[in-house]
Design an enzyme around this catalytic site. Structure first.
Site, PDB file in Angstrom:
ATOM      1  N   TYR A 228       0.832  -1.211   0.000  1.00 54.92           N
ATOM      2  CA  TYR A 228       0.000   0.000   0.000  1.00 54.92           C
ATOM      3  C   TYR A 228       0.864   1.257   0.000  1.00 54.92           C
ATOM      4  O   TYR A 228       1.975   1.231   0.491  1.00 54.92           O
ATOM      5  CB  TYR A 228      -0.885   0.022   1.244  1.00 54.92           C
ATOM      6  CG  TYR A 228      -1.996  -0.983   1.277  1.00 54.92           C
ATOM      7  CD1 TYR A 228      -2.320  -1.771   0.175  1.00 54.92           C
ATOM      8  CD2 TYR A 228      -2.753  -1.156   2.440  1.00 54.92           C
ATOM      9  CE1 TYR A 228      -3.357  -2.698   0.243  1.00 54.92           C
ATOM     10  CE2 TYR A 228      -3.786  -2.072   2.507  1.00 54.92           C
ATOM     11  CZ  TYR A 228      -4.080  -2.838   1.411  1.00 54.92           C
ATOM     12  OH  TYR A 228      -5.095  -3.751   1.480  1.00 54.92           O
TER      13      TYR A 228
ATOM     14  N   LEU B  42     -18.006  -1.177   0.960  1.00 61.20           N
ATOM     15  CA  LEU B  42     -18.736  -0.119   0.258  1.00 61.20           C
ATOM     16  C   LEU B  42     -18.476  -0.156  -1.246  1.00 61.20           C
ATOM     17  O   LEU B  42     -18.891   0.763  -1.963  1.00 61.20           O
ATOM     18  CB  LEU B  42     -18.350   1.255   0.823  1.00 61.20           C
ATOM     19  CG  LEU B  42     -18.795   1.525   2.256  1.00 61.20           C
ATOM     20  CD1 LEU B  42     -18.285   2.878   2.727  1.00 61.20           C
ATOM     21  CD2 LEU B  42     -20.321   1.465   2.362  1.00 61.20           C
TER      22      LEU B  42
ATOM     23  N   LYS C 289     -22.660   7.707  -4.468  1.00 59.07           N
ATOM     24  CA  LYS C 289     -22.090   8.946  -5.005  1.00 59.07           C
ATOM     25  C   LYS C 289     -21.720   8.870  -6.481  1.00 59.07           C
ATOM     26  O   LYS C 289     -21.447   9.897  -7.092  1.00 59.07           O
ATOM     27  CB  LYS C 289     -20.869   9.364  -4.186  1.00 59.07           C
ATOM     28  CG  LYS C 289     -19.703   8.385  -4.192  1.00 59.07           C
ATOM     29  CD  LYS C 289     -18.614   8.899  -3.253  1.00 59.07           C
ATOM     30  CE  LYS C 289     -17.434   7.961  -3.173  1.00 59.07           C
ATOM     31  NZ  LYS C 289     -16.412   8.463  -2.216  1.00 59.07           N
TER      32      LYS C 289
END
Length: 347
Positions: free
Chosen positions: A53, A237, A245
């Site tokens: 990451y 999500l 959105k």
């Protein structure tokens, strides 16, 4: 905040886990520290990182996320024992040439990786050390059907990986071991080897799980429950898609799918109508769509912890509030009806 036992270990982890993969790309070190402070204040004691990451992974940013977490741990050194820190070692399945030339889960790569992670994290030990993906060819990262590829390199054998991890446990560098992006066969094979004394048993499995991807239900949910290897659910999500959105083709400024067009996993032809249906269920029930999506995942019986990230403190506060939400039978029935009509649009 609810706390749950991590596998068969002595550790209790918060039902919500703070994901970190935006730190060092979309978020600064200061942002990361502010997120950690807010999450801890809400009762979160579990943080998940990875050596590769932030995402999208690049040679220029490799390791930044662990470094952001590490500088916060150094500031809070006296409280280190209160936190459960998880990170991952990159394997062949991640296919990243800038990580040790493509890295595998062999002894040499794992020993190099653990020392580098410990240094970046500024800690003496990692509570949960996870293999980031199988070394062998397997279905993962959006591929749901298994295609046998006997001619491809098979990677390090489980026996070598587990023996190396056993040595790290003995050395006090890791406490427990978990897998990620793993299949039912891979998980059961490693559990079987661990039972023979080949190394530590997997205590958790970190795979995707959301309203748009419930493929874990098919083969792994039973394994997770019967073998006590709970799911650490990532992408609950669907990279923000389930917050609503992106509906109607919207691309908010600074949002992940706006900034990075490489993320196609949650933009399939069936994703938009499914996401719209789930958002509609939430709004008709007077719920925030993101909180409903998170509460659904947290409430699954095989989930140990629900991993989510955020790029703003407002998003983080909203997501943390899902810990208090319990979905009604009517909402759950409505969710299952949508799932039956449009199952797993984003595996």
């Amino acid at each position: 905040m609810e706390y749950r036992r991590l596998g068969m270990t002595e550790l209790s982890v918060s039902a919500l886990c703070l994901g970190t993969m935006t730190w060092g790309e979309q978020n600064s070190e200061a942002d990361a520290h502010a997120q950690l402070d807010m999450a801890v204040a809400a009762g979160v004691n579990f943080f998940d990182a990875a050596e590769m990451y932030p995402v999208p992974p690049r040679a220029e940013t490799f390791g930044r996320t662990e470094a952001c977490l590490g500088s916060w741990l150094a500031k809070n050194k006296a409280q280190r024992g209160k936190f459960v820190v998880a990170t991952k070692v990159t394997g062949r399945g991640n296919a990243l040439p800038h990580v040790r030339g493509g890295a595998g889960l062999d002894r040499a790569n794992i020993l190099t990786a653990i020392d580098a992670s410990l240094k970046r994290l500024q800690t003496d030990y990692i509570d949960l050390y996870q293999t980031h993906s199988p070394d062998r060819p397997a279905n993962r990262f959006g591929q749901i059907d298994y295609v046998h590829k006997p001619d491809e390199p098979q990677g390090a054998p489980f026996e070598e990986t587990l023996a190396t991890l056993a040595d790290l446990v003995k050395a006090g560098k890791i406490r427990h071991f978990g897998v990620s992006n793993e299949t039912p066969w891979g998980l059961m094979r490693q559990l079987g080897l661990a039972a023979t004394g080949a190394g530590p048993r997997p205590q958790a499995i970190q795979n995707p799980y959301s309203l748009l991807n419930r493929s874990f239900d098919v083969g792994l949910a039973e394994v997770a429950l019967r073998e006590k290897v709970g799911l650490l659910a990532y992408s609950p999500l669907a990279m923000g898609v389930l917050a609503g959105k992106y509906l109607g083709g919207a691309r908010p400024e600074g949002a992940r799918l706006t900034r990075f067009d490489r993320f196609k996993r949650y933009s399939t032809p069936r994703a938009e109508p499914a996401a719209a249906a789930y958002v509609r269920i939430a709004r008709e029930a007077g719920l925030d769509p993101a909180q409903m999506a998170l509460a659904f995942v947290t409430g699954r019986p095989f989930v140990t912890s629900n991993i989510f990230g955020a790029t703003t403190l407002a998003q983080l506060a909203n997501n943390l509030a899902s810990a208090e939400l319990r979905l009604s039978a009517d909402v759950l029935d409505a969710i299952d009806r949508v799932h039956a009509e449009n199952p797993n649009p984003c595996p």
